[in-house]
Structures are given as structure tokens and as C-alpha cells.
Design an enzyme around this catalytic site. Structure first.
Site, mmCIF file in Angstrom:
data_model
loop_
_atom_site.group_PDB
_atom_site.id
_atom_site.type_symbol
_atom_site.label_atom_id
_atom_site.label_comp_id
_atom_site.label_asym_id
_atom_site.label_seq_id
_atom_site.Cartn_x
_atom_site.Cartn_y
_atom_site.Cartn_z
ATOM 1 N N ASP A 116 0.820 -1.207 0.000
ATOM 2 C CA ASP A 116 0.000 0.000 0.000
ATOM 3 C C ASP A 116 0.857 1.260 0.000
ATOM 4 O O ASP A 116 0.661 2.174 -0.804
ATOM 5 C CB ASP A 116 -0.898 -0.018 1.244
ATOM 6 N N ASP A 133 -9.113 -2.710 1.547
ATOM 7 C CA ASP A 133 -9.139 -2.117 2.875
ATOM 8 C C ASP A 133 -10.201 -2.755 3.765
ATOM 9 O O ASP A 133 -10.244 -2.490 4.971
ATOM 10 C CB ASP A 133 -9.396 -0.613 2.771
#
Length: 554
Positions: free
Chosen positions: A390, A443
Site C-alpha cells: 500500500d 481495505d
């Protein structure tokens, strides 16, 4: 559902590779560290609203970008002055205009001299604002050249795209009276879209975790019953591998991030309308499978008011290429397919986000039911790798690609579409800039795998809510996501890697709590995701065998 779960597993794994790990709200303030800054030339680049009035009637509105220099722009529409627009003569405004100006906003074209020179000439000629028309559809950040010294500019300077200049030129050539407003509204501190998106993410993990835990408890009970009747206390090989559940290993956790990176680069390089269409088809297939799985489970297993669906759920028919499929599945499948097709057809309409969220949530819940982490070690490795993934693709990738690869892919830049479909999105209702608040599937799914593991462990270990781990994991995830949205607003809408905030809270809470209770080693090395140990007899069988062995020895 016959062989359909295998298809769900494949689609689930494929969706894991395609998911985005970012939250976005659309940035309106652009901080450029590369552009030169010095006193008089240190503004942030802000997006600017420029509504156009033609003969006293508002006809259109364009979005421009403010310059590095000049005064701070008004943020309230009601306070922004309505100013008449006039063309500069010459059009480049590199020398004093031949036409007399009395407070008009002067319209000029880019080129032949610097932006600061144009602004100084326009201000000296009596203009109240400078509107620079770019020579392309994109907007350019207007900075100061290093050798420029006269930076005391007191009129607002805004750049508009090429199509705005063409529209203004057509209107002014008809001798129409054209006037504009210039203002840069600020985003609200919190938009209701972010609240609902937070609730959607938390409730999705909550539902998926309980479904996964209930399924694991049912499987454990069935395993217990079968092993009691098995004289050897072991499953056969076919029985052990009959489940459609996929347990992630340490190797697959690392490989997942590597392969996901390759997919992300491919999406970035091949981003186009055609490629988005392919992703839409994949999303529709996954959404169809997810919605079908959730509805069949809901109607056949959960809720006492739906018990009359059980006969249809337990009656099967042989379907070519799919094997035995329940009548309930066949009855619901057309409606699920219709929902996916309708979303694909109307996905560009303003209300299409509702269908996208329904299909997305169903797909996420199904993936969390099929894909599992067997212990805290694998969960920690998976989330740690995803966190590095990420951070790299949101921040570090700018050094190689000159853009944030993750954000470009999430927004669908260059595709002509409003982002890739592997997102949950809600329109920003009270934001003057509009747009959507979005969150990537990753997420929700990746932290959800660890949260679901904690509940399976609590269920199978018969631990209460406070004495277990699920409550604290769920609270940690919710708080981490909340911090993500706070950071998003503090950064003026710049895309944020949500796992940067979620992973430390979720993993940190579980590891700290397990270590404090002296159970970290147990959670770290478990197999089977919460007490069901693959290929080994249950506890009562092992105890009976140990007792018999001790009697034989004595």
C-alpha cells in the site's frame, strides 16, 4: 450449490488481485514540492470554480486552478464578486493591452511570456482578475520563474482548460454580456458520505465474520460427530478436502502481494476504456456469485421466517458443467444475474453507486467466507506485506512513475470511466465539489480476514465477547478506519493508503492482547483457523487414544 463454490473461490482470489487499497475524496489542494517557492510565490495550488453568466443568466460552470502567486481566493460563493469578462488586445497579454480596462476580468491565452508577466501587465492595465486559457484540455500549475522578482500581484490568477476558452469566445463573439465569479470553496470537515462508508465497511466485516464463525462451528460440530463414529479418528483424504474454503499459507501471502503488484502495474499501463470494460465483466461475475451465495445462505439457513425455503435448498438437480445445483439456487440466479447486468448497463448513471455497493458488499462477504487465514502468523504476514504494498504504490511509486500508481488506477485516469468497479463509493452530498468518497475492497477484505479469524477462534474456543479477541479486533479496525478518514480530511482529500492506519491498530491490538493473556504462541501457530486441526483427531479422540495407550503400557 454444487460446484458453484469452486467458481466462487476462483473469482474471490481473482478479485483479491484486482482490489484497490486506498480511500479517496478528490483532492482540491495540490502541494507541489517541485515548483519553486519564495515570498510572494508560495500559494498552494487550489481548484477554482468559475460560473459563467451570459446576459444575466448562469449558463455553465468551469473548474480551473489557481496560481502559485496572487491573493488568496474567496471561498464563499455569496462573497465572490460577479465581474464582466473582456478579451485582452493582444490576446497573449505580454504587453500593455490596447483596449481600456475598468475593473474587468481579462481573458488571455497561454504562451509567449511567463504567467507572472501576464499578471503584472493585466494588473497595471486595470484588470480585476486574470483568466488564462490553456492550449490543451488539461490544467497546468502556474509557477514563478527563478529570475522573476516583481511578485507583488494583487489580482487573482486562474487557468481554465481549452474548452472553457472556446465556450467563452463563442459567447463573447455574439456580443453577449459575459460575466464570471471566481471562488474556491472548501470541503466540509466531515461529509455524511464518509460516515456511511465507515458504517458499510464495519458492518460488512461484522456480517462476514459471524457467517464465517457460524460455518466453522457447524463444520467443527460435523467433524466431531464424524470422528466419534470413525474408529480410527481420522478423516479420509476426500473428506478432508471436500470444503471449498481456501486457507492462506505464508508462501501464498507473500506471493499474493507480488502478483497483486504485477496486476496493478498492468492496470496502470493498460488503463483504457476497453480494459475497464473487462474489469466490469469480472466484477459482474463476482458480484453475481457473491449476491447468489449470500441470498441462498440467507434464505436457506438464517432467519426463522425463511424456513419454508429449506426444501428447495436441500433438493438438487444435475446441471451440465456445474454438477448438482439446488432448486433454490436456480430460482434466485436469474434475479442476481439481472441485478449485475442492470448495474453494468446503467453504471454511468448517478444512482449506479447503489448497485455497485450492493454487488461489492455481497462479493466481499463471500470472499471472506471462502478465503481464510489459519492463524495469527499468516494474518500478520499478509497484512504486513499488504501494508508495504500500500505504502509503496501510493507514495513511493511517484519516484518511478511520476504519479501515484494506486491513485491513478483507483480513479481510472485515462479510461473515460469514473474509476474501476472494485470499490465501494458514496456521493459526497454536502461537498460543494461533489464527487464520491470511496474505499477499496482491499481495505475491507484483508483486515477482515484477520477479524474473521479472531471470531472463529472465539466461537470454537467458547470464549465470551469480552474474554475473546473479536470485540477488540473489531473496535481496532473501526478506529483505524476512522483515523484514515481524519487523515484524509486533514490532507484536503489527497488519497490515503488506508492500511497504513488500519494494520497497526488491528494487528497491534490482537498481538498485544494475546501476549498479555499468554496466548500469543497458541494464536500464532494454530492450524485450521480456530481449533479445527486439519488431518488430526479431535481432542476427545486424542484423549481416549492416550488413555488406551497408557493402559496398554501399564
Amino acid at each position: 450449490m454444487g460446484k458453484l463454490p469452486n467458481m466462487e473461490a476462483l473469482l474471490g482470489c481473482f478479485v483479491l488481485l484486482l482490489q484497490s487499497y486506498v480511500v479517496l475524496a478528490g483532492d482540491i489542494v495540490h502541494q507541489d514540492v517541485n515548483g519553486p517557492r519564495r515570498p510572494g510565490c508560495d500559494n498552494n495550488f487550489v481548484l477554482v470554480k468559475v460560473p459563467i453568466w451570459i446576459d444575466g443568466k448562469e449558463e455553465m460552470e468551469f473548474v480551473g486552478v489557481g496560481a502559485r502567486f496572487g491573493p488568496t481566493l474567496e471561498s464563499k460563493e455569496r462573497r465572490a464578486n460577479q465581474t464582466t469578462v473582456a478579451f485582452a488586445e493582444p490576446l497573449d497579454c505580454c504587453e500593455k493591452p490596447r483596449n481600456k480596462l475598468t475593473g474587468e476580468a481579462i481573458l488571455v491565452y497561454r504562451g509567449n511570456c511567463s504567467f507572472v508577466t501576464k499578471a503584472n501587465v493585466a494588473e497595471d492595465a486595470g484588470a480585476s482578475a486574470l483568466i488564462i486559457i490553456n492550449n490543451q484540455t488539461e490544467l497546468l500549475k502556474m509557477v514563478c520563474d527563478e529570475n522573476e522578482t516583481d511578485l507583488r500581484i494583487n489580482i487573482p490568477v486562474v487557468m481554465l482548460p481549452q474548452d472553457a476558452g472556446q465556450s467563452l469566445n463563442q459567447s463573447m463573439s455574439k456580443n453577449s454580456h459575459v460575466s464570471i465569479q471566481i471562488y474556491s470553496p472548501k470541503r466540509p470537515l466531515v461529509d455524511v458520505a464518509e460516515v456511511f462508508l465507515w458504517l458499510m465497511a464495519v458492518c460488512t466485516i461484522l456480517c462476514a465474520s459471524y457467517w464465517s464463525a457460524w460455518s466453522a462451528r457447524e463444520a467443527a460440530a460435523e467433524l466431531e460427530k464424524l470422528l466419534k463414529d470413525d474408529s480410527d479418528g481420522y478423516f479420509t483424504k476426500d473428506e478432508r478436502h471436500s470444503s471449498a474454503v481456501i486457507d492462506i499459507s505464508t508462501t501464498s501471502a507473500i506471493a499474493f502481494v507480488v502478483i497483486a503488484s504485477c496486476f496493478l502495474v498492468m492496470l496502470y499501463k493498460l488503463m483504457s476504456h476497453v480494459f475497464i470494460e473487462i474489469l466490469v465483466v469480472v466484477f459482474c461475475l463476482g458480484g453475481f456469485e457473491g449476491l447468489l451465495t449470500c441470498l441462498v445462505a440467507l434464505l436457506s439457513r438464517f432467519g426463522y421466517s425463511f424456513r419454508w425455503f429449506e426444501p428447495a435448498a436441500e433438493s438438487y438437480i444435475e446441471v451440465p458443467f456445474l454438477g448438482p445445483v439446488s432448486y433454490l439456487t436456480l430460482a434466485i440466479a436469474p434475479f442476481c444475474a439481472a441485478a449485475a447486468v442492470l448495474w453494468a448497463v446503467f453504471r454511468t448513471f448517478p444512482f449506479a453507486w447503489i448497485g455497485q455497493d450492493i454487488l461489492g458488499i455481497a462479493l466481499i462477504i463471500t470472499v471472506l467466507q471462502i478465503v481464510r487465514v489459519p492463524n495469527l502468523k499468516v494474518g500478520t504476514l499478509l497484512l504486513s506485506c499488504a501494508l508495504l504494498y500500500d505504502i509503496f504504490w501510493v507514495f513511493v511509486s511517484k519516484w518511478w512513475f511520476h504519479k501515484s500508481v494506486m491513485i491513478v488506477v483507483a480513479r481510472g485516469d485515462g479510461s473515460g470511466e469514473d474509476g474501476i468497479p472494485m470499490l465501494l463509493k458514496i456521493p459526497r452530498l454536502f461537498d460543494p465539489w461533489g464527487g464520491y468518497s470511496i474505499i477499496g475492497f482491499g481495505d475491507i477484505i484483508l483486515p477482515g480476514l484477520v477479524v474473521a479469524f479472531s471470531l472463529r477462534h472465539d466461537f470454537l474456543s467458547r470464549m465470551g465477547l469480552k474474554s475473546g479477541y473479536f470485540l477488540w479486533a473489531m473496535l481496532a479496525y473501526g478506529f483505524g478506519l476512522l483515523v484514515t478518514y481524519v487523515a484524509l480530511n486533514l490532507m484536503d482529500g489527497h488519497g490515503q493508503p488506508a492500511l497504513l492506519y488500519i494494520v497497526p491498530f488491528t494487528l497491534g491490538t490482537l498481538i498485544t492482547l494475546a501476549k498479555k493473556r499468554g496466548e500469543l504462541s497458541h494464536l500464532w501457530n494454530m492450524r485450521g483457523g480456530g481449533g479445527v486441526v486439519s488431518g488430526e483427531p479431535c481432542l476427545h479422540v486424542r484423549l481416549e487414544q492416550e488413555e488406551q495407550n497408557s493402559k496398554v503400557k501399564s
